[in-house]
Design a protein around this motif. Sequence first.
Motif, PDB file in Angstrom:
ATOM      1  N   VAL A 180      58.761  58.059  43.057  1.00 25.40           N
ATOM      2  CA  VAL A 180      60.172  58.010  43.476  1.00 25.40           C
ATOM      3  C   VAL A 180      61.055  57.626  42.303  1.00 25.40           C
ATOM      4  O   VAL A 180      62.085  58.269  42.033  1.00 25.40           O
ATOM      5  N   ARG A 181      60.670  56.598  41.581  1.00 26.18           N
ATOM      6  CA  ARG A 181      61.466  56.131  40.439  1.00 26.18           C
ATOM      7  C   ARG A 181      61.501  57.158  39.316  1.00 26.18           C
ATOM      8  O   ARG A 181      62.488  57.275  38.604  1.00 26.18           O
ATOM      9  N   ALA A 182      60.413  57.916  39.157  1.00 25.79           N
ATOM     10  CA  ALA A 182      60.384  58.946  38.116  1.00 25.79           C
ATOM     11  C   ALA A 182      61.360  60.072  38.429  1.00 25.79           C
ATOM     12  O   ALA A 182      61.929  60.682  37.517  1.00 25.79           O
ATOM     13  N   CYS A 183      61.567  60.327  39.718  1.00 30.54           N
ATOM     14  CA  CYS A 183      62.512  61.377  40.129  1.00 30.54           C
ATOM     15  C   CYS A 183      63.955  60.911  39.988  1.00 30.54           C
ATOM     16  O   CYS A 183      64.847  61.709  39.681  1.00 30.54           O
ATOM     17  N   ASN A 184      64.160  59.629  40.224  1.00 31.22           N
ATOM     18  CA  ASN A 184      65.505  59.061  40.163  1.00 31.22           C
ATOM     19  C   ASN A 184      65.365  57.565  39.923  1.00 31.22           C
ATOM     20  O   ASN A 184      64.818  56.860  40.766  1.00 31.22           O
ATOM     21  N   PRO A 185      65.840  57.042  38.776  1.00 33.26           N
ATOM     22  CA  PRO A 185      65.606  55.644  38.413  1.00 33.26           C
ATOM     23  C   PRO A 185      66.524  54.628  39.090  1.00 33.26           C
ATOM     24  O   PRO A 185      66.472  53.445  38.764  1.00 33.26           O
ATOM     25  N   LEU A 186      67.359  55.057  40.027  1.00 32.70           N
ATOM     26  CA  LEU A 186      68.227  54.120  40.722  1.00 32.70           C
ATOM     27  C   LEU A 186      67.402  53.082  41.485  1.00 32.70           C
ATOM     28  O   LEU A 186      66.235  53.317  41.795  1.00 32.70           O
ATOM     29  N   PRO A 187      67.979  51.924  41.792  1.00 32.42           N
ATOM     30  CA  PRO A 187      67.257  50.942  42.606  1.00 32.42           C
ATOM     31  C   PRO A 187      66.796  51.564  43.921  1.00 32.42           C
ATOM     32  O   PRO A 187      67.451  52.460  44.463  1.00 32.42           O
ATOM     33  N   LEU A 188      65.679  51.091  44.430  1.00 33.76           N
ATOM     34  CA  LEU A 188      65.129  51.661  45.654  1.00 33.76           C
ATOM     35  C   LEU A 188      66.078  51.520  46.840  1.00 33.76           C
ATOM     36  O   LEU A 188      66.025  52.317  47.786  1.00 33.76           O
ATOM     37  N   SER A 189      66.941  50.544  46.797  1.00 33.94           N
ATOM     38  CA  SER A 189      67.881  50.331  47.901  1.00 33.94           C
ATOM     39  C   SER A 189      68.985  51.381  47.954  1.00 33.94           C
ATOM     40  O   SER A 189      69.725  51.464  48.931  1.00 33.94           O
ATOM     41  N   VAL A 190      69.098  52.187  46.887  1.00 34.16           N
ATOM     42  CA  VAL A 190      70.118  53.237  46.838  1.00 34.16           C
ATOM     43  C   VAL A 190      69.507  54.535  47.362  1.00 34.16           C
ATOM     44  O   VAL A 190      68.528  55.046  46.815  1.00 34.16           O
ATOM     45  N   SER A 191      70.090  55.067  48.412  1.00 33.63           N
ATOM     46  CA  SER A 191      69.579  56.289  49.018  1.00 33.63           C
ATOM     47  C   SER A 191      69.721  57.477  48.077  1.00 33.63           C
ATOM     48  O   SER A 191      70.787  57.702  47.497  1.00 33.63           O
ATOM     49  N   ARG A 192      68.643  58.226  47.904  1.00 35.17           N
ATOM     50  CA  ARG A 192      68.667  59.409  47.053  1.00 35.17           C
ATOM     51  C   ARG A 192      69.186  60.620  47.823  1.00 35.17           C
ATOM     52  O   ARG A 192      68.993  60.704  49.043  1.00 35.17           O
ATOM     53  N   ASP A 207      64.464  42.352  57.361  1.00 29.37           N
ATOM     54  CA  ASP A 207      65.297  43.071  58.322  1.00 29.37           C
ATOM     55  C   ASP A 207      64.714  44.479  58.469  1.00 29.37           C
ATOM     56  O   ASP A 207      64.780  45.298  57.548  1.00 29.37           O
ATOM     57  N   VAL A 208      64.147  44.771  59.623  1.00 30.59           N
ATOM     58  CA  VAL A 208      63.434  46.033  59.820  1.00 30.59           C
ATOM     59  C   VAL A 208      64.355  47.230  59.629  1.00 30.59           C
ATOM     60  O   VAL A 208      63.984  48.223  58.988  1.00 30.59           O
ATOM     61  N   ARG A 209      65.565  47.151  60.143  1.00 32.02           N
ATOM     62  CA  ARG A 209      66.475  48.297  60.013  1.00 32.02           C
ATOM     63  C   ARG A 209      66.872  48.526  58.555  1.00 32.02           C
ATOM     64  O   ARG A 209      67.087  49.667  58.145  1.00 32.02           O
ATOM     65  N   GLU A 210      66.959  47.471  57.774  1.00 34.44           N
ATOM     66  CA  GLU A 210      67.235  47.635  56.350  1.00 34.44           C
ATOM     67  C   GLU A 210      66.080  48.368  55.666  1.00 34.44           C
ATOM     68  O   GLU A 210      66.295  49.277  54.852  1.00 34.44           O
ATOM     69  N   VAL A 211      64.871  47.979  55.994  1.00 35.27           N
ATOM     70  CA  VAL A 211      63.705  48.633  55.400  1.00 35.27           C
ATOM     71  C   VAL A 211      63.641  50.100  55.805  1.00 35.27           C
ATOM     72  O   VAL A 211      63.378  50.984  54.977  1.00 35.27           O
ATOM     73  N   VAL A 212      63.878  50.385  57.072  1.00 39.90           N
ATOM     74  CA  VAL A 212      63.868  51.764  57.555  1.00 39.90           C
ATOM     75  C   VAL A 212      64.888  52.603  56.789  1.00 39.90           C
ATOM     76  O   VAL A 212      64.606  53.737  56.374  1.00 39.90           O
ATOM     77  N   ALA A 213      66.073  52.053  56.563  1.00 38.02           N
ATOM     78  CA  ALA A 213      67.114  52.784  55.828  1.00 38.02           C
ATOM     79  C   ALA A 213      66.677  53.047  54.391  1.00 38.02           C
ATOM     80  O   ALA A 213      66.923  54.130  53.844  1.00 38.02           O
ATOM     81  N   VAL A 214      66.029  52.056  53.770  1.00 41.12           N
ATOM     82  CA  VAL A 214      65.551  52.234  52.398  1.00 41.12           C
ATOM     83  C   VAL A 214      64.537  53.370  52.331  1.00 41.12           C
ATOM     84  O   VAL A 214      64.637  54.276  51.498  1.00 41.12           O
ATOM     85  N   VAL A 215      63.547  53.349  53.220  1.00 39.31           N
ATOM     86  CA  VAL A 215      62.474  54.349  53.180  1.00 39.31           C
ATOM     87  C   VAL A 215      63.026  55.748  53.429  1.00 39.31           C
ATOM     88  O   VAL A 215      62.625  56.713  52.761  1.00 39.31           O
ATOM     89  N   ARG A 216      63.955  55.860  54.352  1.00 36.09           N
ATOM     90  CA  ARG A 216      64.546  57.171  54.635  1.00 36.09           C
ATOM     91  C   ARG A 216      65.300  57.725  53.436  1.00 36.09           C
ATOM     92  O   ARG A 216      65.417  58.942  53.284  1.00 36.09           O
ATOM     93  N   GLY A 217      65.791  56.855  52.591  1.00 35.72           N
ATOM     94  CA  GLY A 217      66.507  57.302  51.401  1.00 35.72           C
ATOM     95  C   GLY A 217      65.608  57.643  50.235  1.00 35.72           C
ATOM     96  O   GLY A 217      66.089  58.108  49.195  1.00 35.72           O
ATOM     97  N   LEU A 218      64.287  57.437  50.399  1.00 30.72           N
ATOM     98  CA  LEU A 218      63.333  57.692  49.316  1.00 30.72           C
ATOM     99  C   LEU A 218      62.435  58.894  49.594  1.00 30.72           C
ATOM    100  O   LEU A 218      62.007  59.577  48.664  1.00 30.72           O
ATOM    101  N   LEU A 219      62.129  59.125  50.867  1.00 33.08           N
ATOM    102  CA  LEU A 219      61.144  60.136  51.243  1.00 33.08           C
ATOM    103  C   LEU A 219      61.781  61.281  52.024  1.00 33.08           C
ATOM    104  O   LEU A 219      62.806  61.118  52.665  1.00 33.08           O
ATOM    105  N   ILE A 220      61.117  62.435  51.965  1.00 35.90           N
ATOM    106  CA  ILE A 220      61.551  63.604  52.718  1.00 35.90           C
ATOM    107  C   ILE A 220      60.312  64.297  53.266  1.00 35.90           C
ATOM    108  O   ILE A 220      59.306  64.444  52.558  1.00 35.90           O
ATOM    109  N   TYR A 221      60.353  64.677  54.522  1.00 38.66           N
ATOM    110  CA  TYR A 221      59.206  65.339  55.132  1.00 38.66           C
ATOM    111  C   TYR A 221      59.061  66.721  54.501  1.00 38.66           C
ATOM    112  O   TYR A 221      59.886  67.592  54.685  1.00 38.66           O
ATOM    113  N   ASP A 222      57.980  66.900  53.756  1.00 37.10           N
ATOM    114  CA  ASP A 222      57.858  68.093  52.912  1.00 37.10           C
ATOM    115  C   ASP A 222      57.847  69.404  53.682  1.00 37.10           C
ATOM    116  O   ASP A 222      58.427  70.404  53.244  1.00 37.10           O
ATOM    117  N   ALA A 223      57.203  69.429  54.856  1.00 37.59           N
ATOM    118  CA  ALA A 223      57.042  70.675  55.593  1.00 37.59           C
ATOM    119  C   ALA A 223      58.363  71.214  56.151  1.00 37.59           C
ATOM    120  O   ALA A 223      58.469  72.399  56.465  1.00 37.59           O
TER     121      ALA A 223
END
Length: 298
Positions: A73-85, A27-43
Amino acid sequence: MDPMELSFYATPGRFTTLDDTEGASDDVREVVAVVRGLLIYDAVAKPFYGVDLPPAQAEAIHERDTARLLATVRACNPLPLSVSRPPTDRVGARCHAFSRVTVALLRAAGVPARARCGFGTYFRPGWFEDHWVAEYWDTTKDAWRMVDTQLDETWCKMLGFAGDACAISEAEFVTAGRAWQAWRRGDLDATRCGLSAIGEHGAFWIAGNMRLDLAALNKVEMLPWDVWGAGWSPHEQPTDAQLEFFDGVATLTAEPDIHFAELRTRYESDDALRMNGTVFNVLRGRTETVSSDSGPRP
């Protein structure tokens, strides 16, 4: 569509092989939601999200390997990847990482997906800004669809973007090959193609993005600031031979499905295009060796 091509893009590549399938989904939208909860645009972490990234999280923008990035990502927060940080626990990334992690999680679920390098038209009106998106094969439409995982609610608000980030149009994102062809026809001003943040635009930037796009179409997703092979510097003018060379690359990358076999052969056989393991990391200002296990060595 050639089944062999879809099979190629449905399997992981050098930088998209994962240690496990956590977070993967068809499910593409599920994957998009997961990635958005893991990464942040640094700039824009500070102005957009109010976050000062620690060095370990900020330096993650240079990580080429998706499994290693997710380990950070896991080193920063060990929650499952599906959980938005919360933003403070996310890892620094730029457009290429948002796209590559999206592609990796889709491929892990057997979905044909690929990263694309080109230019976004929704960042600055009238300009074509250096950018990456992900493409996935939509079986309901028998077509590739583009998604911009970077465009979360905050980005959309800041940009005034009212479209669907999971259905980016060809007018909203122009692949490098198509931008090159438009410039060569006289339909696009190359001085409006590049990166406003550093004040660099021009045909050399389109050519560089084409080289990156060709590599990504061969499942070699590099950093946007990795330089190798063919091209010319910002203050040089291309020769006729260089223009002809990139005309050929544009033919392959503008219509990759028509030229799939040829773009695979051309990339593997042309030393001016193939990433041979040594690149110049422009942001770090140094040459790096990309080893067989994907990590850089100065």
